[in-house]
Design a protein around this motif. Structure first.
Motif: not given
Ligand code: SF4
Length: 334
Positions: A93-108
């Motif tokens: 569970y990615f909870q803190a702040f906004s966990n889709t707020y980064a470039p796609l490769e960082v998210l992946k």
């Protein structure tokens, strides 16, 4: 599980535990991850200062800042939850702040890091409606295609734009609807968060939010009471006497009414907030999580309410008797 045990465990609302047991055939626990993301509502990309109830922690544990990698957080969390609940399956569970707020490769990279071994069966990604685009949704859907259960958790808090403006959410109800449409285009499971007790809202308006979202294609909902934490702008308002929190009784009543308005298919992932004791300013009852949960359960029984009652849905005992013993995540979201 024996039928007697099933009846004992049966709740008057569709709990996340029951849902996960039905899908996976056993207990599944969420492991909370602080993955080092930020938030566009705090860093100035969208707004500055954040939502008025948020402080610099952004609901996070601070683990990332303390140097714990995502993998380390997962392994430590799984070990703790395995000991406490004998759980063998977990959702990151990615909870803190906004966990889709980064470039796609960082998210992946960060999502992959949480998939430490075969015990991890899913991802739950907490974020904001304005941090969703088609590429991100496709990335999340790719995990679903690999067999993981994927929950997109989007904060809404209120369906009233005047409230969203007042609390400095930095997005509108319409943006939430757009993001939801996009997520459902890729069959993601979507959970949203609603807060009762936001400044300027009457109880009737709080329940209007539930009425508005009850017919949306949402799969999950989390209820929170508004609590005032140190370092937030709500703290200033509260200390000036400009904000009065809900009482525990008012909150319990609102949650029970809201449950009766919601369809049974919506999985209730949280019934009350869980502030860090050292951060909490008010209300004091926000510390009493177990008592609040007990009061909600008792009120549902005493008033003979259940999730879906006001929609004419049958009581949960009948639901349980007719439900399939096991569902797949795909079957659920269809
Ligand atoms: S969206 Fe979340 S992290 Fe960002 S300011 Fe609001 S509460 Fe804080």
């Amino acid at each position: 599980m024996s039928s007697a045990r099933r009846l004992l465990e049966l709740k008057r609302y569709h709990s996340l535990n029951a849902f996960l047991r039905r899908v996976f055939g056993e207990r599944v626990q969420k492991v909370t991850i602080d993955a080092g993301f930020t938030c566009p509502n705090r860093d100035g990309a969208r707004e500055k200062g954040g939502c008025i109830y948020c402080n610099a922690f952004g609901s996070g544990t601070g683990a990332f800042k303390e140097g714990l990698t995502i993998r380390e957080q997962m392994l430590a969390g799984m070990e703790r939850l395995a000991r406490r609940y004998r759980a063998r399956k977990f959702i990151a569970y990615f909870q803190a702040f906004s966990n889709t707020y980064a470039p796609l490769e960082v998210l992946k990279k960060r999502y992959e890091e949480a998939l430490v071994d075969e015990r991890v069966v899913g991802l739950a990604i907490g974020t904001r409606p304005d941090c969703i685009n088609e590429e991100i949704v496709k990335l999340l859907a790719s995990y679903q295609e690999r067999g993981f259960m994927v929950w997109l958790e989007m904060g809404l808090q209120s369906a009233h734009n005047k409230t969203l403006f007042l609390i400095n959410r930095g997005h509108t109800y319409e943006e939430f609807l757009q993001a939801l449409k996009l997520a459902k285009k890729y069959d993601l499971l979507v959970c949203t968060h609603v807060i009762f007790g936001l400044p300027g809202e009457t109880p009737a308006e709080m329940l209007q939010t539930i009425e508005k979202i009850a017919d949306l294609p949402l799969d999950g909902l989390k209820f929170h009471e508004l609590y005032v934490v140190r370092g937030s702008r709500m703290e200033e308002l509260y200390r000036k006497g400009a904000y009065k929190p809900l009482t525990q009784a008012e909150y319990v009543d609102l949650v029970c009414e809201a449950l009766a308005l919601l369809p049974w298919r919506v999985v209730i992932q949280r019934l009350t907030g869980d502030p860090r004791p050292e951060e909490l300013v008010a209300p004091a009852w926000a510390r009493e999580k177990s008592k609040t949960l007990r009061l909600i359960e008792e009120t549902l029984v005493n008033r003979d309410l259940w999730q879906g009652k006001y929609r004419g849905e049958p009581d949960p005992l009948l639901k349980e008797a007719t439900a399939p013993s096991r569902l797949s995540p795909g079957a659920y979201s269809a």
